[in-house]
Design an enzyme around this catalytic site. Structure first.
Site, short mmCIF file in Angstrom:
data_model
loop_
_atom_site.label_atom_id
_atom_site.label_comp_id
_atom_site.label_asym_id
_atom_site.label_seq_id
_atom_site.Cartn_x
_atom_site.Cartn_y
_atom_site.Cartn_z
N SER A 20 0.84 -1.02 -0.01
CA SER A 20 -0.06 0.04 0.05
C SER A 20 0.86 1.38 0.04
CB SER A 20 -0.75 -0.02 1.38
OG SER A 20 -1.75 1.29 1.30
N ILE A 70 3.51 10.91 3.88
CA ILE A 70 2.41 11.50 2.94
C ILE A 70 1.27 11.88 3.54
CG2 ILE A 70 1.57 10.58 0.65
CD1 ILE A 70 4.58 10.34 0.64
N ASN A 98 -6.92 -0.88 0.68
CA ASN A 98 -6.29 -0.35 2.08
C ASN A 98 -7.10 0.89 2.56
OD1 ASN A 98 -4.41 1.57 3.86
ND2 ASN A 98 -3.36 -0.42 3.78
N CYS A 129 -0.83 3.65 10.45
CA CYS A 129 -0.30 4.80 9.93
C CYS A 129 0.16 5.61 10.72
CB CYS A 129 -1.11 5.49 8.82
SG CYS A 129 -0.50 6.79 7.78
N GLY A 216 12.10 0.38 3.81
CA GLY A 216 13.06 -0.21 3.11
C GLY A 216 14.01 -1.01 3.93
C1 LIG Z 1 5.62 6.36 0.22
C2 LIG Z 1 4.99 5.23 1.32
C3 LIG Z 1 3.68 5.26 1.48
C4 LIG Z 1 3.08 4.33 2.24
N1 LIG Z 1 1.58 4.72 2.44
C5 LIG Z 1 0.91 3.61 3.06
C6 LIG Z 1 -0.53 3.51 3.15
O1 LIG Z 1 -1.16 4.42 2.46
N2 LIG Z 1 -1.16 2.51 3.76
C7 LIG Z 1 -0.51 1.70 4.38
O2 LIG Z 1 -1.00 0.81 5.00
N3 LIG Z 1 0.98 1.43 4.44
C8 LIG Z 1 1.54 2.41 3.56
N4 LIG Z 1 3.08 2.59 3.80
C9 LIG Z 1 3.67 1.55 4.28
C10 LIG Z 1 3.95 0.27 3.16
O3 LIG Z 1 2.94 -0.40 2.70
C11 LIG Z 1 4.89 -0.85 3.94
O4 LIG Z 1 4.08 -1.29 4.78
C12 LIG Z 1 6.09 -0.38 4.41
O5 LIG Z 1 6.72 0.73 3.77
C13 LIG Z 1 7.04 -1.51 4.60
O6 LIG Z 1 7.55 -1.94 3.34
P1 LIG Z 1 8.65 -1.59 2.51
O7 LIG Z 1 10.02 -1.53 3.49
O8 LIG Z 1 8.89 -2.63 1.58
O9 LIG Z 1 8.54 -0.44 2.13
C14 LIG Z 1 3.65 3.38 2.72
C15 LIG Z 1 5.05 3.34 2.76
C16 LIG Z 1 5.74 4.11 1.76
C17 LIG Z 1 7.13 4.39 1.82
#
Ligand SMILES: Cc1cc2nc3c(=O)[nH]c(=O)nc-3n(C[C@H](O)[C@H](O)[C@H](O)COP(=O)(O)O)c2cc1C
Ligand SMILES: Cc1cc2nc3c(=O)[nH]c(=O)nc-3n(C[C@H](O)[C@H](O)[C@H](O)COP(=O)(O)OP(=O)(O)OC[C@H]3O[C@@H](n4cnc5c(N)ncnc54)[C@H](O)[C@@H]3O)c2cc1C
Ligand code: FES
Lengths: 304, 270
Positions: A20, A70, A98, A129, A216
């Protein structure tokens, strides 16, 4: 070689989703990535009404990761249903919506209205969030609130219900258990870890929101540990995420007990990351003569 | 938009801290329009993790090459400043909205600040190659002579050209925006295109608004995806009602100056 998985009755052709908030509503990556190959798409958080989001700067690079704040910028439920969802459906992959709200009532209304919509594979309750003033994560920090919220949403929807957990807690298994007690069919974890960064030249926080969520590769060990703990504590399927860039990373989550995984920040580094992870998993299974990927779920727990 | 590997053909230091990179990249070179950018993966590893956005300074379609001009400001640009020709890089591009060009012959003014000159070099060339070529006046300002990187690239593409430096080491002494009054008082300018620091752009926008001259600016913001998906790179825009944000990578980087909320943009400048 079978890569397909079931998440509480939801069939995925392969276990790799995009997370998401990192792939918008699919359209931005259309034509750059073969979206139809993904296991599924988790949409950007949808709220009842349109939200402008937080003031910039909203992102900041950190060692092997990034902070984001965001703040739920999205066009709201109406526009989602009228414009985004039909376009998303065209990719022919499961759509996981989501949803986020400031109050319990908002979550319930969102769930009820999405329940009547066609082409939604599951709801992902975003109670984790860190980037909004009220709502969101507050529901995900206290087991009682989590249970109450999930139970209320459960009443409002027949769809597969996934609760997305926050890592910003002392004991994630307590929250996991609460979500399951409330009626959640599956869990996704982890959302971002609250962090901040300071611009030493300007002597102030980098982000307009002051704090942001860390994602990340930097968070991967934390995410794998939490996947392991939650898999031990509850029976429901888990979607694991946090810093996945390669298929090896994805395998860590799967072996810790995740039935599926999601790629988030990795999409920014390289838009085809998720597709490469899928290819890598297939290769790995062939090489190691694994008949179905589900045989690897929790493999590290049994020493399998 | 393409995602492609490109070989670094050339690296040249054009001024202290300023480098010009030439990539062999026919697919992007052929599609690119002035104002668009590429999102470049600096390293194959995880450090630095995110791509870096750079405006396209120039393309050579027969040669299949494109050029980027950058200033060293941090880790990513330090790595690029040492990149060896022959190295392959991952490029996403061309990205973003280009500068809109006039359908009929017009007299236009380009205002460049520092390394913001890059997209205006590409634009100046395009404006003069239009079916109805424009008359191009160019202004280029920087702190000191050394920072007027690639000024020849701009001046040779303009019909008129004036430089300014804050310390007076080259051109007129002062800010590039100090030159605007004279340009406008002379008359004739029908549109303005600008790229540079936010404070400069805000001043250009203010003067154009006062004189009711159409103006476009190219803006920067920290980016993650570069393609419009993450909503990370927004800037505030004017409009009725609540604050609205648009994405620099997808809705920009070129915006009509009248659309930008300059008050919010400049609120936390030092
Ligand atoms: C720019 C950005 C926006 C995100 N927006 C949401 C969101 O709207 N809803 C949500 O549940 N998680 C959101 N996340 C979290 C990601 O879905 C994920 O849980 C988190 O980044 C960990 O995974 P990653 O390390 O692969 O990014 C967001 C993450 C990033 C980096
Ligand atoms: C559309 C666009 C076009 C650009 N064109 C040029 C150009 O032609 N020449 C040039 O020299 N620079 C240009 N920039 C700025 C350039 O992207 C940054 O200087 C560069 O990303 C700095 O990276 P770094 O690792 O050296 O700096 P660091 O400060 O170490 O970078 C840390 C993080 O902040 C981001 N960042 C830092 N400064 C900026 C900035 N000014 N804008 C956006 N992100 C930033 C980086 O991308 C990175 O994610 C452009 C920016 C945008 C948005
Ligand atoms: S950088 Fe992701 S939306 Fe612009």
């Amino acid at each position: 070689m079978d890569l397909s998985v079931e998440i509480a009755g939801l069939h995925l052709a392969n276990p790799v989703l995009v997370a998401s908030g990192t792939c918008g509503f699919g359209e931005e990556y259309a034509g750059r990535v073969d979206i139809s190959r993904l296991g599924g798409i988790c949409t950007k958080a949808i709220t009842l009404h349109p939200r402008a989001g937080n003031p910039p700067p909203r992102i900041c690079e950190t060692p092997a990761g990034m902070l984001n704040a965001i703040g739920w910028q999205n066009p709201g439920l109406e526009v989602f249903l009228a414009e985004k969802l039909p376009a998303l459906r065209a990719y022919g992959v499961p759509i996981i919506v989501n949803v986020a709200g400031e109050t319990l009532e908002e979550y319930v209304e969102l769930a009820a209205r999405l329940n009547d919509a066609d082409g939604i594979a599951a709801l992902e309750l975003n109670i984790s969030c860190p980037n909004v003033e009220c709502g969101g994560m507050q529901f995900g920090l206290a087991p009682d609130l989590t249970r109450e919220l999930v139970a209320a949403v459960r009443q409002a929807t027949d769809q597969v219900l996934i609760t997305k957990l926050s890592p910003n807690v002392t004991d994630i298994t307590a929250l996991a258990q609460a979500a399951v007690d409330g009626g959640s069919d599956a869990l996704s974890l982890i959302n971002t870890l609250v962090g901040m960064s300071i611009d030493i030249q300007r002597r102030r926080p980098v982000l307009g929101n002051i704090t942001g969520g860390l994602s990340g590769p930097a968070i991967r060990p934390v995410a794998v540990r939490m996947t392991w703990q939650v898999a031990e504590a509850v029976e429901v399927p888990i979607i694991g995420m946090g810093g996945i860039i390669t298929y090896e990373d994805a395998l860590e989550f799967i072996m810790a007990g995740a039935s599926a995984v999601a790629v988030g920040t990795g999409n920014f580094v390289e838009p085809t990351t998720a597709v490469h992870v899928i290819d890598g998993l297939r290769e790995y299974c062939i090489q190691h003569q694994i008949a179905k990927i589900t045989d690897l779920v929790g493999a590290a727990r049994t020493g399998g | 938009m393409l995602s492609t590997s490109a070989e670094l053909a050339h690296r040249e230091q054009v001024a202290p801290e300023h480098y010009l990179l030439t990539f062999d990249c026919p697919p992007i070179a052929e599609q690119a329009q002035p104002g668009q950018f590429v999102h470049l993966r600096v390293s194959e590893g995880l450090e630095p993790l995110l791509r870096r956005p750079f405006s396209i300074m120039n393309v050579n379609i027969p040669a299949g090459s494109l050029q980027l001009l950058f200033r060293v400001v941090g880790r990513g640009t330090q790595i690029l400043a040492q990149a060896a020709p022959g190295t392959w890089f991952d490029l996403l591009g061309p990205l973003g909205q280009p500068f809109p060009v006039p359908a009929t012959t017009q007299e236009v003014l380009l205002v460049a600040g520092g390394v913001g000159v890059a997209p205006l070099i590409f634009l100046a060339e395009a404006l003069r190659e239009l079916p109805a070529p424009c008359y191009v006046r160019g202004l280029f300002g920087a702190r000191t002579e050394d920072d007027l990187a690639c000024w020849l690239e701009l001046s040779t593409r303009c019909d008129e050209f004036t430089a300014a430096t804050e310390d007076g080491s080259a051109g007129q002494k002062g800010l590039v925006t100090d030159l605007l009054d004279e340009q406008f008082d002379r008359g004739g300018v029908e549109r303005v295109y600008a790229c540079g620091p936010v404070a400069m752009l805000a001043e250009v926008a203010r003067q154009c608004e006062r004189r009711q001259i159409a103006c476009w600016v190219s803006l920067e913001q920290r980016m993650a995806c570069g393609v419009g998906a993450c909503l990370g790179c927004v800037i505030p825009v004017r409009g009725p009602g609540d604050t609205r944000y648009l994405r620099v990578c997808q809705d920009g980087p070129v915006f009509p100056a009248a659309q930008v909320d300059w008050e919010a943009m400049t609120a936390d400048l030092d």
